[in-house]
Design a protein around this motif. Structure first.
Motif, PDB file in Angstrom:
ATOM      1  N   ALA A   1       0.830  -1.208   0.000  1.00 56.44           N
ATOM      2  CA  ALA A   1       0.000   0.000   0.000  1.00 56.44           C
ATOM      3  C   ALA A   1       0.863   1.256   0.000  1.00 56.44           C
ATOM      4  CB  ALA A   1      -0.935  -0.007   1.209  1.00 56.44           C
ATOM      5  N   VAL A   2       1.928   1.259   0.810  1.00 59.96           N
ATOM      6  CA  VAL A   2       2.826   2.418   0.841  1.00 59.96           C
ATOM      7  C   VAL A   2       3.500   2.610  -0.505  1.00 59.96           C
ATOM      8  CG1 VAL A   2       4.934   3.331   1.868  1.00 59.96           C
ATOM      9  CG2 VAL A   2       3.202   2.286   3.324  1.00 59.96           C
ATOM     10  N   ALA A   3       3.993   1.523  -1.078  1.00 55.77           N
ATOM     11  CA  ALA A   3       4.677   1.617  -2.366  1.00 55.77           C
ATOM     12  C   ALA A   3       3.742   2.132  -3.455  1.00 55.77           C
ATOM     13  CB  ALA A   3       5.246   0.253  -2.755  1.00 55.77           C
ATOM     14  N   GLU A   4       2.557   1.550  -3.544  1.00 55.21           N
ATOM     15  CA  GLU A   4       1.621   1.957  -4.598  1.00 55.21           C
ATOM     16  C   GLU A   4       1.110   3.364  -4.365  1.00 55.21           C
ATOM     17  OE1 GLU A   4      -0.084  -2.556  -5.534  1.00 55.21           O
ATOM     18  OE2 GLU A   4      -1.359  -1.062  -4.544  1.00 55.21           O
ATOM     19  N   GLY A   5       0.846   3.730  -3.106  1.00 60.16           N
ATOM     20  CA  GLY A   5       0.368   5.076  -2.821  1.00 60.16           C
ATOM     21  C   GLY A   5       1.398   6.131  -3.158  1.00 60.16           C
TER      22      GLY A   5
ATOM     23  N   ALA B   1      10.964   9.712  -2.133  1.00 62.80           N
ATOM     24  CA  ALA B   1      10.269   8.574  -1.515  1.00 62.80           C
ATOM     25  C   ALA B   1       9.692   7.650  -2.578  1.00 62.80           C
ATOM     26  CB  ALA B   1       9.157   9.086  -0.604  1.00 62.80           C
ATOM     27  N   ARG B   2       9.198   8.234  -3.671  1.00 62.93           N
ATOM     28  CA  ARG B   2       8.654   7.408  -4.762  1.00 62.93           C
ATOM     29  C   ARG B   2       9.750   6.542  -5.378  1.00 62.93           C
ATOM     30  NH1 ARG B   2       7.548   7.648 -10.476  1.00 62.93           N
ATOM     31  NH2 ARG B   2       8.845   9.507 -10.718  1.00 62.93           N
ATOM     32  N   ARG B   3      10.896   7.154  -5.643  1.00 57.85           N
ATOM     33  CA  ARG B   3      12.007   6.383  -6.207  1.00 57.85           C
ATOM     34  C   ARG B   3      12.468   5.298  -5.246  1.00 57.85           C
ATOM     35  NH1 ARG B   3      12.192   7.105 -11.632  1.00 57.85           N
ATOM     36  NH2 ARG B   3      12.007   9.331 -12.156  1.00 57.85           N
ATOM     37  N   ALA B   4      12.511   5.646  -3.969  1.00 59.33           N
ATOM     38  CA  ALA B   4      12.941   4.661  -2.975  1.00 59.33           C
ATOM     39  C   ALA B   4      11.988   3.476  -2.920  1.00 59.33           C
ATOM     40  CB  ALA B   4      13.046   5.322  -1.602  1.00 59.33           C
ATOM     41  N   GLU B   5      10.689   3.732  -3.015  1.00 56.28           N
ATOM     42  CA  GLU B   5       9.717   2.645  -2.977  1.00 56.28           C
ATOM     43  C   GLU B   5       9.820   1.774  -4.217  1.00 56.28           C
ATOM     44  OE1 GLU B   5       7.874   1.503  -0.660  1.00 56.28           O
ATOM     45  OE2 GLU B   5       8.519   3.046   0.739  1.00 56.28           O
ATOM     46  N   GLN B   6      10.118   2.378  -5.366  1.00 55.89           N
ATOM     47  CA  GLN B   6      10.307   1.582  -6.572  1.00 55.89           C
ATOM     48  C   GLN B   6      11.488   0.626  -6.413  1.00 55.89           C
ATOM     49  OE1 GLN B   6      10.784   4.559  -9.613  1.00 55.89           O
ATOM     50  NE2 GLN B   6       8.592   4.858  -9.879  1.00 55.89           N
ATOM     51  N   VAL B   7      12.607   1.159  -5.942  1.00 56.22           N
ATOM     52  CA  VAL B   7      13.788   0.320  -5.742  1.00 56.22           C
ATOM     53  C   VAL B   7      13.521  -0.732  -4.666  1.00 56.22           C
ATOM     54  CG1 VAL B   7      16.206   0.329  -5.030  1.00 56.22           C
ATOM     55  CG2 VAL B   7      15.341   2.161  -6.494  1.00 56.22           C
ATOM     56  N   ARG B   8      12.819  -0.329  -3.605  1.00 54.47           N
ATOM     57  CA  ARG B   8      12.538  -1.268  -2.509  1.00 54.47           C
ATOM     58  C   ARG B   8      11.654  -2.418  -2.999  1.00 54.47           C
ATOM     59  NH1 ARG B   8      10.752   2.164   0.780  1.00 54.47           N
ATOM     60  NH2 ARG B   8      12.704   2.531   1.866  1.00 54.47           N
ATOM     61  N   ASP B   9      10.671  -2.128  -3.846  1.00 54.75           N
ATOM     62  CA  ASP B   9       9.794  -3.184  -4.340  1.00 54.75           C
ATOM     63  C   ASP B   9      10.579  -4.166  -5.208  1.00 54.75           C
ATOM     64  OD1 ASP B   9       7.247  -4.403  -4.578  1.00 54.75           O
ATOM     65  OD2 ASP B   9       7.021  -3.554  -6.570  1.00 54.75           O
ATOM     66  N   ILE B  10      11.443  -3.637  -6.060  1.00 55.02           N
ATOM     67  CA  ILE B  10      12.275  -4.510  -6.899  1.00 55.02           C
ATOM     68  C   ILE B  10      13.219  -5.335  -6.035  1.00 55.02           C
ATOM     69  CG2 ILE B  10      14.072  -4.533  -8.678  1.00 55.02           C
ATOM     70  CD1 ILE B  10      12.723  -2.075  -9.896  1.00 55.02           C
ATOM     71  N   ALA B  11      13.813  -4.701  -5.017  1.00 55.69           N
ATOM     72  CA  ALA B  11      14.717  -5.426  -4.122  1.00 55.69           C
ATOM     73  C   ALA B  11      13.976  -6.517  -3.358  1.00 55.69           C
ATOM     74  CB  ALA B  11      15.380  -4.453  -3.150  1.00 55.69           C
ATOM     75  N   THR B  12      12.731  -6.246  -2.977  1.00 53.69           N
ATOM     76  CA  THR B  12      11.940  -7.248  -2.257  1.00 53.69           C
ATOM     77  C   THR B  12      11.695  -8.474  -3.127  1.00 53.69           C
ATOM     78  OG1 THR B  12      10.842  -5.531  -0.949  1.00 53.69           O
ATOM     79  CG2 THR B  12       9.752  -7.670  -1.070  1.00 53.69           C
TER      80      THR B  12
ATOM     81  N   LYS C   1       5.970 -10.565  -7.563  1.00 51.61           N
ATOM     82  CA  LYS C   1       6.369  -9.812  -8.747  1.00 51.61           C
ATOM     83  C   LYS C   1       6.428  -8.326  -8.416  1.00 51.61           C
ATOM     84  CE  LYS C   1       4.854 -12.696 -12.608  1.00 51.61           C
ATOM     85  NZ  LYS C   1       4.082 -12.703 -13.866  1.00 51.61           N
ATOM     86  N   VAL C   2       7.150  -7.586  -9.263  1.00 48.96           N
ATOM     87  CA  VAL C   2       7.226  -6.135  -9.103  1.00 48.96           C
ATOM     88  C   VAL C   2       5.899  -5.544  -9.565  1.00 48.96           C
ATOM     89  CG1 VAL C   2       8.459  -4.045  -9.735  1.00 48.96           C
ATOM     90  CG2 VAL C   2       9.699  -6.206  -9.528  1.00 48.96           C
TER      91      VAL C   2
ATOM     92  N   THR D   1      12.135  -6.925 -16.843  1.00 52.26           N
ATOM     93  CA  THR D   1      13.173  -7.960 -16.812  1.00 52.26           C
ATOM     94  C   THR D   1      13.029  -8.845 -15.583  1.00 52.26           C
ATOM     95  OG1 THR D   1      14.706  -6.533 -18.030  1.00 52.26           O
ATOM     96  CG2 THR D   1      15.651  -8.374 -16.795  1.00 52.26           C
ATOM     97  N   VAL D   2      12.815  -8.219 -14.421  1.00 57.01           N
ATOM     98  CA  VAL D   2      12.682  -8.989 -13.184  1.00 57.01           C
ATOM     99  C   VAL D   2      11.441  -9.874 -13.245  1.00 57.01           C
ATOM    100  CG1 VAL D   2      12.281  -8.826 -10.703  1.00 57.01           C
ATOM    101  CG2 VAL D   2      13.966  -7.345 -11.789  1.00 57.01           C
ATOM    102  N   ASN D   3      10.323  -9.335 -13.709  1.00 53.84           N
ATOM    103  CA  ASN D   3       9.095 -10.124 -13.784  1.00 53.84           C
ATOM    104  C   ASN D   3       9.219 -11.257 -14.794  1.00 53.84           C
ATOM    105  OD1 ASN D   3       7.821  -8.614 -11.821  1.00 53.84           O
ATOM    106  ND2 ASN D   3       6.774  -7.282 -13.264  1.00 53.84           N
ATOM    107  N   THR D   4       9.900 -11.002 -15.907  1.00 58.49           N
ATOM    108  CA  THR D   4      10.137 -12.072 -16.883  1.00 58.49           C
ATOM    109  C   THR D   4      11.003 -13.167 -16.280  1.00 58.49           C
ATOM    110  OG1 THR D   4       9.970 -10.495 -18.719  1.00 58.49           O
ATOM    111  CG2 THR D   4      11.050 -12.596 -19.169  1.00 58.49           C
ATOM    112  N   MET D   5      12.029 -12.765 -15.534  1.00 56.47           N
ATOM    113  CA  MET D   5      12.883 -13.747 -14.870  1.00 56.47           C
ATOM    114  C   MET D   5      12.082 -14.601 -13.892  1.00 56.47           C
ATOM    115  SD  MET D   5      16.100 -13.036 -12.290  1.00 56.47           S
ATOM    116  CE  MET D   5      14.962 -12.344 -11.069  1.00 56.47           C
TER     117      MET D   5
END
Length: 333
Positions: free
Chosen positions: A148-152, A203-214, A227-228, A242-246
């Protein structure tokens, strides 16, 4: 007693001096009035700041029923205001732009910090409420806090940045006016608004990176269910795809290998092959090796079964002809 036209006003009595004769002298005029006003505003500014901060935090506490959210919002806004006022002091008091042709007045108009504080808090609270509302909407939809935090953040930060850009353009116009007060207020508000929007963008950029890292951490731990999901653009979008395809390929590969192993080892069904589309490199080699192992095992078991069946039927003319190694070779001999 020496006074002028301004002497009858209490606000204009900037300083007094009692002489030995007992005569009180009042210094009046516009300069004295400005000194009086500055002293009054300076004395009231801490109470004014405390009132604005406490009122803002109280409203956020009532709306979102959280203690940390108001504290985080107040600290972030105060940092933005502090940075903006620092820029104003550097330009108009310290003269950082004097080498570029601007002549700094050497002072800050007293009313400017109060106006920058009030307007910035108002705008930033609008952004904060909008952001938190979007986060809460996403949480009510699926109940996942991190998601929710990431998407918001991702879905509202761009709107906040766009709105802030409009306000920065408006405030920047004030900086082109001839009055020092308007210049200082325009630059202060423009910088404070931009810093507040920059916080949301970071914060938006950080959440994007955090979601991919998760997701990548989950893959490393063998969890292929995630998935991301954040909304991204540009190179971040390519990384997301790329991550989702992997994840899809690894999941399909794991399913196929598991299916073949179950058929051969548990169900006794021979001849199964793992069919994984789109894999390249080591993953394709691994799939081919699994299929080769399954094929060899199938041929070996079937050949041994044919000979055993013939022997059971009294036919001793058949032998095991397959090439084998290890225990299977010993069994064939």
């Amino acid at each position: 007693m020496v006074v002028d036209d301004y002497g009858s006003s209490p606000a204009s009595k900037a300083s007094t001096r009692r002489r030995s004769s007992g005569v009180v002298t009042f210094v009046a005029g516009q300069t004295a009035a400005n000194i009086d006003i500055s002293a009054k505003l300076g004395a009231a500014l801490p109470r004014y700041m405390a009132f604005v901060i406490v009122l803002t935090m109280l409203l956020l506490l009532i709306v979102f029923r959280s203690i940390l959210v108001p504290i985080k919002a107040a600290v972030a806004i105060l940092l933005s205001i502090g940075g903006a006022l620092g820029i104003v002091v550097a330009i108009f008091q310290w003269g950082w732009l004097d080498r570029l042709g601007y002549s700094a007045p050497g002072y800050i108009v007293t009313i400017v910090p109060a106006l920058v504080l009030a307007v910035t808090f108002g705008l930033s609270m609008d952004y904060e409420v909008f952001l938190l509302t979007r986060i809460r909407e996403r949480w009510l939809e699926h109940g996942d806090n991190e998601r929710a935090v990431a998407e918001g953040l991702v879905r509202s930060a761009r709107i906040i940045t766009s709105a802030a850009a409009v306000m920065v353009a408006v405030f920047a116009i004030f900086a082109t006016l001839s009055m020092v007060e308007m210049k200082q207020m325009g630059i202060g508000l423009a910088v404070a608004t931009e810093l507040a929007a920059l916080n949301a963008e970071v914060a938006r950029r950080a959440e994007q990176v955090r979601d991919i890292a998760t997701v990548t951490t989950a893959v490393a731990r063998g969890d292929l269910t995630r998935k991301v999901t954040v909304d991204v653009q540009g190179e971040m979008l390519q990384l997301k795809q790329t991550v989702n395809t992997m994840v899809d390929q690894l999941s399909a590969f794991a399913d196929e290998v598991t299916r073949v192993a179950r058929q051969v080892g548990a169900e006794g069904i021979l001849g199964g092959q793992a069919r994984v589309k789109g894999v390249e490199g080591i993953w394709r080699d691994l799939a081919e090796n699994v299929n080769l192992m399954a094929s060899n095992l199938t041929f070996q078991v079937r050949n041994i079964a044919q000979v055993a069946t013939a022997v059971a039927g009294g036919d001793l003319s058949k032998k095991i002809t397959i090439e084998a190694q290890g225990e299977v070779a010993a069994l064939a001999d």
